[in-house]
Design a protein around this motif. Structure first.
Motif, PDB file in Angstrom:
ATOM      1  N   UNK A 485       0.603  -1.239  -0.138  1.00 12.25           N
ATOM      2  CA  UNK A 485       0.018  -0.058   0.029  1.00 12.25           C
ATOM      3  C   UNK A 485       0.879   1.176  -0.048  1.00 12.25           C
ATOM      4  N   UNK A 486       1.976   1.392   0.971  1.00 13.86           N
ATOM      5  CA  UNK A 486       2.685   2.340   1.045  1.00 13.86           C
ATOM      6  C   UNK A 486       3.413   2.727  -0.372  1.00 13.86           C
ATOM      7  N   UNK A 487       3.826   1.646  -1.125  1.00 13.93           N
ATOM      8  CA  UNK A 487       4.517   1.980  -2.383  1.00 13.93           C
ATOM      9  C   UNK A 487       3.553   2.308  -3.454  1.00 13.93           C
ATOM     10  N   UNK A 488       2.375   1.497  -3.590  1.00 12.10           N
ATOM     11  CA  UNK A 488       1.497   2.079  -4.527  1.00 12.10           C
ATOM     12  C   UNK A 488       0.787   3.244  -4.422  1.00 12.10           C
ATOM     13  N   UNK A 489       0.657   3.840  -3.173  1.00 16.32           N
ATOM     14  CA  UNK A 489      -0.038   5.174  -3.029  1.00 16.32           C
ATOM     15  C   UNK A 489       0.780   6.364  -3.715  1.00 16.32           C
ATOM     16  N   UNK A 490       2.069   5.921  -4.072  1.00 18.43           N
ATOM     17  CA  UNK A 490       2.948   7.005  -4.539  1.00 18.43           C
ATOM     18  C   UNK A 490       3.506   6.894  -5.841  1.00 18.43           C
ATOM     19  N   UNK A 491       2.458   5.793  -6.857  1.00 20.15           N
ATOM     20  CA  UNK A 491       2.769   5.513  -8.106  1.00 20.15           C
ATOM     21  C   UNK A 491       1.802   6.224  -8.879  1.00 20.15           C
ATOM     22  N   UNK A 492       2.197   6.908 -10.167  1.00 19.02           N
ATOM     23  CA  UNK A 492       1.210   7.276 -10.951  1.00 19.02           C
ATOM     24  C   UNK A 492       1.983   7.151 -12.342  1.00 19.02           C
ATOM     25  N   UNK A 493       1.390   6.038 -13.096  1.00 17.84           N
ATOM     26  CA  UNK A 493       1.988   5.618 -14.270  1.00 17.84           C
ATOM     27  C   UNK A 493       0.882   4.859 -15.152  1.00 17.84           C
ATOM     28  N   UNK A 494       0.782   5.090 -16.451  1.00 16.96           N
ATOM     29  CA  UNK A 494      -0.093   4.406 -17.344  1.00 16.96           C
ATOM     30  C   UNK A 494      -0.139   2.935 -17.184  1.00 16.96           C
ATOM     31  N   UNK A 520      -5.220 -11.563 -16.379  1.00 21.04           N
ATOM     32  CA  UNK A 520      -3.654 -11.243 -16.331  1.00 21.04           C
ATOM     33  C   UNK A 520      -3.023 -11.876 -17.627  1.00 21.04           C
ATOM     34  N   UNK A 521      -1.902 -11.642 -17.901  1.00 17.41           N
ATOM     35  CA  UNK A 521      -1.037 -12.049 -19.098  1.00 17.41           C
ATOM     36  C   UNK A 521      -1.309 -13.507 -19.446  1.00 17.41           C
ATOM     37  N   UNK A 522      -0.874 -14.258 -18.154  1.00 17.63           N
ATOM     38  CA  UNK A 522      -0.945 -15.788 -18.234  1.00 17.63           C
ATOM     39  C   UNK A 522      -2.139 -16.125 -18.913  1.00 17.63           C
ATOM     40  N   UNK A 537       6.316  -7.668 -28.817  1.00 20.41           N
ATOM     41  CA  UNK A 537       7.251  -6.483 -28.360  1.00 20.41           C
ATOM     42  C   UNK A 537       6.283  -5.421 -27.879  1.00 20.41           C
ATOM     43  N   UNK A 538       5.010  -5.363 -28.107  1.00 14.14           N
ATOM     44  CA  UNK A 538       4.261  -4.265 -27.677  1.00 14.14           C
ATOM     45  C   UNK A 538       4.074  -4.458 -26.332  1.00 14.14           C
ATOM     46  N   UNK A 539       3.648  -5.790 -25.749  1.00 10.63           N
ATOM     47  CA  UNK A 539       3.416  -5.743 -24.339  1.00 10.63           C
ATOM     48  C   UNK A 539       4.885  -5.841 -23.481  1.00 10.63           C
ATOM     49  N   UNK A 540       5.822  -6.273 -24.113  1.00 10.56           N
ATOM     50  CA  UNK A 540       6.990  -6.093 -23.301  1.00 10.56           C
ATOM     51  C   UNK A 540       7.600  -4.856 -23.220  1.00 10.56           C
ATOM     52  N   UNK A 541       7.324  -4.015 -24.358  1.00  6.58           N
ATOM     53  CA  UNK A 541       7.680  -2.543 -24.229  1.00  6.58           C
ATOM     54  C   UNK A 541       7.003  -1.648 -23.293  1.00  6.58           C
ATOM     55  N   UNK A 542       5.356  -1.966 -23.168  1.00  6.54           N
ATOM     56  CA  UNK A 542       4.778  -1.425 -22.024  1.00  6.54           C
ATOM     57  C   UNK A 542       5.633  -1.753 -20.582  1.00  6.54           C
ATOM     58  N   UNK A 543       5.897  -3.032 -20.658  1.00  4.11           N
ATOM     59  CA  UNK A 543       6.414  -3.629 -19.357  1.00  4.11           C
ATOM     60  C   UNK A 543       7.858  -2.851 -18.917  1.00  4.11           C
ATOM     61  N   UNK A 544       8.500  -2.738 -19.959  1.00  4.28           N
ATOM     62  CA  UNK A 544       9.738  -1.975 -19.854  1.00  4.28           C
ATOM     63  C   UNK A 544       9.585  -0.462 -19.558  1.00  4.28           C
ATOM     64  N   UNK A 545       8.454   0.100 -19.900  1.00  2.51           N
ATOM     65  CA  UNK A 545       8.239   1.502 -19.659  1.00  2.51           C
ATOM     66  C   UNK A 545       7.999   1.574 -18.064  1.00  2.51           C
ATOM     67  N   UNK A 569      -9.083  -2.963 -19.928  1.00  2.15           N
ATOM     68  CA  UNK A 569     -10.324  -2.824 -20.943  1.00  2.15           C
ATOM     69  C   UNK A 569      -9.860  -2.628 -22.311  1.00  2.15           C
ATOM     70  N   UNK A 570      -8.941  -1.628 -22.304  1.00  7.47           N
ATOM     71  CA  UNK A 570      -8.426  -1.090 -23.814  1.00  7.47           C
ATOM     72  C   UNK A 570      -7.444  -1.908 -24.385  1.00  7.47           C
ATOM     73  N   UNK A 571      -6.757  -2.863 -23.614  1.00  6.88           N
ATOM     74  CA  UNK A 571      -5.643  -3.587 -24.182  1.00  6.88           C
ATOM     75  C   UNK A 571      -4.482  -3.540 -23.657  1.00  6.88           C
ATOM     76  N   UNK A 572      -4.094  -2.199 -22.762  1.00  2.92           N
ATOM     77  CA  UNK A 572      -2.955  -1.955 -22.393  1.00  2.92           C
ATOM     78  C   UNK A 572      -2.616  -2.887 -20.978  1.00  2.92           C
ATOM     79  N   UNK A 573      -1.301  -3.017 -20.745  1.00  2.00           N
ATOM     80  CA  UNK A 573      -1.071  -3.714 -19.571  1.00  2.00           C
ATOM     81  C   UNK A 573      -0.971  -2.703 -18.264  1.00  2.00           C
ATOM     82  N   UNK A 574      -1.136  -3.344 -16.948  1.00  2.00           N
ATOM     83  CA  UNK A 574      -1.100  -2.859 -15.733  1.00  2.00           C
ATOM     84  C   UNK A 574      -0.291  -3.714 -14.943  1.00  2.00           C
ATOM     85  N   UNK A 575       0.915  -3.177 -14.553  1.00  2.00           N
ATOM     86  CA  UNK A 575       1.723  -4.079 -13.721  1.00  2.00           C
ATOM     87  C   UNK A 575       1.184  -3.870 -12.498  1.00  2.00           C
TER      88      UNK A 575
END
Length: 720
Positions: A485-494, A520-522, A537-545, A569-575
């Motif tokens: 919780x402590x870590x996630x509350x400071x994160x803001x990334x697409x 999940x991706x699995x 490459x698309x999904x690995x690229x979003x993960x790298x970002x 829902x839009x097809x983008x990854x969420x770590x």
């Protein structure tokens, strides 16, 4: 005595003839037999004084509640509400029809039950021993301040039964001495009503005690002791400035509740002294400073303005100094006489800063604040304690509107009633379990369940992660949940899942997260088959970002695998899943613990050589391999065989993988962390030659088409 019992579930009413001193527990057995309530758990409520509902507690006789023949006792069966939101198989329907609930069939003897039993029986040494054990096994819970559904705490039971040694022990443990029960009792009122003089002596010595506190039906402790003609208790209360002129709910002052001449003389002397003292004392002074509002998960920490309004008897909270200066309405106003406890608290588990905390507790909510200077924190505690006692003692008509509903408690609370999470978001909306409708269960794990939920006031869909505190404590994982919780509350990334809200009950932690409809991706790989190079490459690229963002904050992820990467829902990854993430990790400060999933661990973690950001880079190799082949890169019959394969780095590539994919996997999975490429070097790798990184970050690239969770593909995607 004749009583009318009503059971809404069966639309049945019954008149019973019982003795006045029958224990409520025995009455429940009689009612259970008459209504044939086999196995089902239930409570008894009495409706008195214009439909006010009080809980009849098992430990007391019926006469204790002062019921009349006109009062109605209602049966409240519980255990079904929580089942309504969960999917049932045909067996559960069958059992329900037979009258066997799936839950509460065998109620467990909770740690709170153990403590209360000791308080009832006066088992002081056993209580001390049990509390010591429980604080070791349940370090995150304040057992001595917990209550059952009737809001009776251990202190209430100790005062009712007159166990002075236990009362002294509980006070030394800084329990809330001013808590009001559902049936409108404070601990001091109970001790006075029962005539336990020594318990009263211990209570009045506690500086946080509100000696003039009056509940909805009972009057003050002085009213009760006068009514019962306990002269010794009256002396004790008057010595501690119990106010003589306060009127009880029937409009009577203490003089009008007794005919005892000695007590009347004591009251007359005290009334004269109090009148003289009132003119010699100064009025309450206003007080206003900026403080920080906080909560157990550090969610939405922010600076606010607290104000003691001495004219209206209110504690006001403003969202900012500008809002106070512009005379906007406060985001929260608490009637000062409703404040039950104000106490200093230690720093939170993960706070290493100079922060000094204090809590303001009412019957409905506990707000937690901190300042940067301890003298200011102590001043707030002292001023609020004085203000609460002042307004209770000097109650008059000008505070009538603010005292409406003074000391009320929630009569329909249940054992696992979700507590309000403080602080609230910036828009001052209070969000808790009741703010959401559960739609369906979408996943489960070792520590809890994930639900798809809908927020009631806006209709937005979220995922609610429910974590069992008891299970987390048993597996020594509670600190990781709080760290998440402590870590996630400071994160803001697409491309990182957002933590929108966090709150808790006595048994569960709840996290409200983005809902990702594709799972999940699995699961996507299992439904859709292996990915072609463009999709991978698309999904690995979003993960790298997403990793690049985490590393910029000196956060190590440590658990890279397909099941921790969700697809929205839009097809983008969420770590997702930051339970193993660690802050402030660098080359000079590596993480030494062995954390992660066996098949995805880097060699240096296995050998305990220290884990750095290079370990997250390593995890991209097994991830890409699994996306493009459909199976894990390392397998084995047991964990040790998997570890040996990781150490030997024996990778078998299928012939359909391109040379660029093989090179990327091999380079990031180098045994030597120093030889692995950095994220900037990865971005320039030929595997991503057609990928525009800025467009990817801005979501200007169309995501691959995916099958919904309820469909499966027979096709296997192969590179053209």
């Amino acid at each position: 005595m004749r009583i009318l019992v009503k059971y809404a579930g069966k639309r049945k009413r019954l008149i019973l003839d019982v003795i006045e001193n029958i224990q409520i527990s025995e009455l429940k057995k009689l009612i259970q037999k008459e209504f044939k309530l086999f196995i089902v758990q239930f409570r008894l409520y009495a409706f008195i004084a214009t439909d006010f509902k009080i809980l009849l507690t098992d430990s007391f006789p019926l006469s204790f509640f002062n019921l009349t023949p006109h009062d109605i006792i209602e049966i409240d069966a519980y255990g079904y509400k929580s089942l309504a939101n969960r999917k049932k198989c045909h067996y559960s329907t069958y059992l329900d029809n037979l009258g066997y609930p799936l839950k509460y069939t065998h109620p467990e003897f909770s740690p709170l039950d153990i403590i209360i039993e000791c308080c009832k029986k006066g088992q002081y040494f056993e209580l001390c021993e049990q509390v010591e054990k429980l604080y070791q096994t349940h370090p995150g819970e304040d057992m001595l301040n917990m209550t059952h559904s009737n809001q009776w705490s251990p202190l209430h039971y100790a005062c009712y039964y007159g166990h002075t040694q236990i009362v002294r022990y509980l006070i030394e443990m800084h329990v809330n001495v001013n808590r009001v029960t559902v049936d409108e009792w404070t601990a001091l009122q109970l001790a006075c009503f029962q005539g336990h003089t020594q318990c009263v002596l211990k209570l009045v010595q506690y500086k946080n005690l509100q000696i003039n506190k009056m509940t909805k039906f009972r009057g003050t402790a002085l009213h009760l002791s006068c009514e019962r003609n306990f002269i010794e208790i009256v002396k004790i209360l008057l010595d501690k400035d119990a106010y003589v002129s306060i009127k009880d709910p029937n409009g009577k002052i203490a003089f009008e509740t007794t005919n005892n001449r000695d007590i009347l003389n004591l009251l007359a002397i005290a009334a004269g002294n109090q009148e003289l003292k009132k003119y010699s004392e100064n009025e309450m002074e206003p007080f206003l400073t900026e403080v920080f509002l906080t909560g157990i998960f550090f969610i939405h920490d922010r600076q606010v303005v607290l104000q003691i309004d001495e004219e209206k008897g209110l504690l006001n909270r403003y969202g900012s100094k500008e809002k106070f200066q512009d005379k906007e309405k406060p985001e929260l106003s608490i009637s000062i006489p409703e404040i039950q406890d104000v106490r200093e608290e230690g720093s939170w588990l993960f706070s290493g800063k100079e922060e000094y905390y204090f809590a303001v507790e009412t019957s409905k909510i506990t707000s937690k604040y901190y300042t940067k200077h301890r003298p200011l924190t102590l001043e707030w505690i002292e001023r609020l304690q004085k203000a609460a006692n002042y307004f209770l003692a000097n109650y008059n008509e000008r505070f009538n509107s603010n005292r409406d509903g003074l000391n009320r408690t929630v009569a329909d609370s249940v054992e696992d009633k979700p507590t309000v999470n403080e602080p609230a978001p910036v828009n001052t909306e209070i969000v808790n379990y009741d703010s959401f409708d559960i739609c369906e269960e979408i996943g489960s794990g070792s520590f809890g369940i994930v639900y798809r939920v809908q927020k009631k006031n806006e209709g937005k869909i979220y995922a609610m992660k429910s974590l069992s505190k008891r299970t987390l404590e048993q597996h020594k994982q509670l600190k990781y949940a709080i760290s998440e919780c402590k870590i996630m509350k400071q994160l803001n990334h697409p491309f990182i899942i957002t933590l929108h809200y966090a709150f808790q009950t006595s048994k569960y932690l709840y996290l409200i997260l983005d809902y990702c409809s594709y799972g999940d991706l699995l699961g996507v790989i299992n439904r859709q088959g292996r990915f072609n190079e463009k999709t991978a490459s698309y999904y690995l690229g979003e993960t790298i970002l997403a990793l690049e963002y985490l590393h910029s904050l000196n956060i190590l992820y440590r658990d890279m695998k397909p099941s921790n990467i969700l697809v929205d829902t839009d097809g983008h990854i969420k770590l997702a899943d930051f339970g193993l993430a660690k802050e402030n990790v660098g080359a000079n400060n590596p993480a030494m613990s062995m954390a992660g999933t066996p098949a995805y661990l880097p060699p240096e973690t296995l050998d305990r050589r220290g884990t750095t950001a290079a370990a997250d880079i390593y995890g991209l190799g097994p991830l890409l391999y699994e996306m493009m082949t459909g199976h894990p890169i390392f397998a084995g019959q047991d964990t040790m065989q998997i570890y040996n394969n990781i150490r030997q780095s024996r990778i078998t590539f299928p012939p359909y993988l391109s040379i660029y994919a093989k090179d990327l996997i091999t380079s990031v999975m180098s045994k030597n962390p120093e030889r692995r490429p950095t994220i900037n070097q990865l971005k320039r790798h030929m595997f991503f030659k057609k990928l525009n990184w800025q467009a990817l970050l801005d979501k200007r690239i169309q995501p691959p088409k995916l099958l919904p969770k309820n469909e499966e593909s027979e096709a296997i995607f192969i590179d053209e």
